[in-house]
Design an enzyme around this catalytic site. Structure first.
Site: not given
Length: 411
Positions: A181, A276, A279
């Site tokens: 991230k 995956k 969102k």
């Protein structure tokens, strides 16, 4: 010269008072000197992380027999960022419905985790309520499970700070999700919270003396850190050292076990069967949101990525999209894998996609109807969250009191 025997004495006394489960774990995994100076390393993710069917948790030797069996406790939560999608539902929330009938369950909206990356302050409160309403609409029953907002129980943040004082920075630097991230966001957009949020996650779990934590494959490393932190704090502050401060002695925290659902734990993207469903993916086409209307679901399934192989089949490594779509169909229909394989073996994509679309719409419709009813009754939702926070705080405050005492604070 005198320190090593003293450390050994403390280690042996703690293993004696903390019970067989803790003793076996400590004996196998902890080096006392390394855990005192913070140089111990988190072991690599091990293959012995077990699903519920193979978990065996030892009870303390001093347990008293009880005529009423005590339910094991499970905690879990979802961030109120973006729309709750099929991956969140099939991988987590849907499984909660069965768990709440057999376990003492706490399901919360992890709003404190939602601020680790830049976010919309105008949307956070709204998204938190919407996420809570989706929990209830999916079948979470507040008479069986405590449903609450993470920030409404202040012990989460307090315990995180206490745990941070005993967490070696090297443990956090090795977290895979932080590396991924932070690389994606860039240094200027990465706050300290992104590095330390695994400590908050550990606080979320350890506060409630959790026996099991439902986790997907991408969260196993974070749970492993939680387990290591529990053992480290138990060793540094528990046992006779805690008893001398007026506490009960023994282990401060339970060491939680992972509960990995046998299917649906990793629902993949509609545009890439190797990624995956997320969102944060830039394209909404990659996911089915639980509140998507019928025409949107239909359009997304029509346009989802497929392949040119004949027939449909599970578990072919060259056909990740096929495996993903069949798995979704299996989960929303409640059919067995064998039943789906036989039903769809000779189908082509033109035949299967409408079947999958109809199954998705039929499964999501009652959730969407119930969601609308809950959101139209603000007082009901507020009362559920307030009662859930009260029940959670009763448990959390007791744990926090013990940690403060064991760490030597004046209370």
């Amino acid at each position: 010269m005198g320190r090593a025997p003293a450390l050994l004495s403390q280690f042996l006394s703690l293993s004696t008072t903390a019970g067989p489960h803790f003793r076996a774990s400590m004996t196998c995994r902890l080096n006392p000197r390394k855990y005192l100076n913070g140089t111990a390393k988190i072991p690599p993710i091990r293959e012995n992380l077990r699903c519920l069917c193979s978990v065996a948790v030892s009870e303390p030797a001093t347990s008293e027999p009880s005529s009423t069996p005590v339910k094991k406790r499970i905690v879990s939560g979802v961030q109120p960022t973006g729309s709750i999608h099929l991956g969140n539902y099939l991988g987590a929330i849907k499984n909660w419905i069965d768990l709440q009938n057999a376990y003492d369950t706490l399901f919360f909206i992890v709003d404190l985790h939602a601020i680790t990356l830049p976010y919309d302050t105008q949307q956070l409160s709204k998204a938190t309520k919407e996420t809570a309403a989706i929990y209830l609409a999916c079948g979470v029953d507040p008479s069986k499970a405590s449903v609450f907002v993470q920030s409404h129980v202040r012990a989460h943040v307090e315990l995180m700070w206490l745990l941070s004082s005993t967490t070696p920075i090297g443990w956090l630097n090795r977290m895979i999700q932080f590396k991924e991230k932070s690389l994606k966001a860039g240094d200027e957009n990465v706050g300290v919270a992104l590095l330390t949020y695994p400590v908050l996650m550990a606080s979320d779990i350890l506060l409630y003396q959790s026996d099991y934590v439902p986790v997907g494959d991408d969260q196993k490393q974070h749970l492993e850190l939680t387990r290591e932190l529990a053992q480290r704090v138990n060793y540094l502050y528990g046992g006779r050292k805690w008893k001398k401060l007026g506490g009960r002695g023994g282990a401060i925290f339970k060491v939680p076990e992972p509960l990995i659902p046998p299917a649906g734990a990793r629902v993949m993207s509609l545009t890439d069967g190797l990624s995956k469903m997320s969102k944060s993916a830039p394209s909404d086409q990659s996911r089915i949101n639980l509140l998507d209307p019928k025409d949107v679901v239909n359009n997304k399934i029509k346009r989802c990525k497929t392949d040119s192989f004949p027939g449909l089949e599970f578990d072919n490594s060259e056909r990740p999209e096929c495996n993903n779509l069949l798995s979704i169909y299996q989960l929303v229909t409640g059919k067995t894998k064998q039943e789906v394989a036989e039903e769809c073996r000779d189908m082509n994509w033109g035949t299967f996609k409408p079947v999958l679309t109809d199954a998705l719409i039929a499964h999501l419709h009652p959730i969407q109807v119930r969601y609308g009813e809950i959101m139209s009754d603000a007082s009901y939702l507020d009362s559920v969250l307030a009662e859930g926070a009260r029940k959670a705080a009763d448990i959390a405050d007791n744990t926090l009191k013990n940690v403060y005492q064991a760490m030597g604070f004046l209370r």
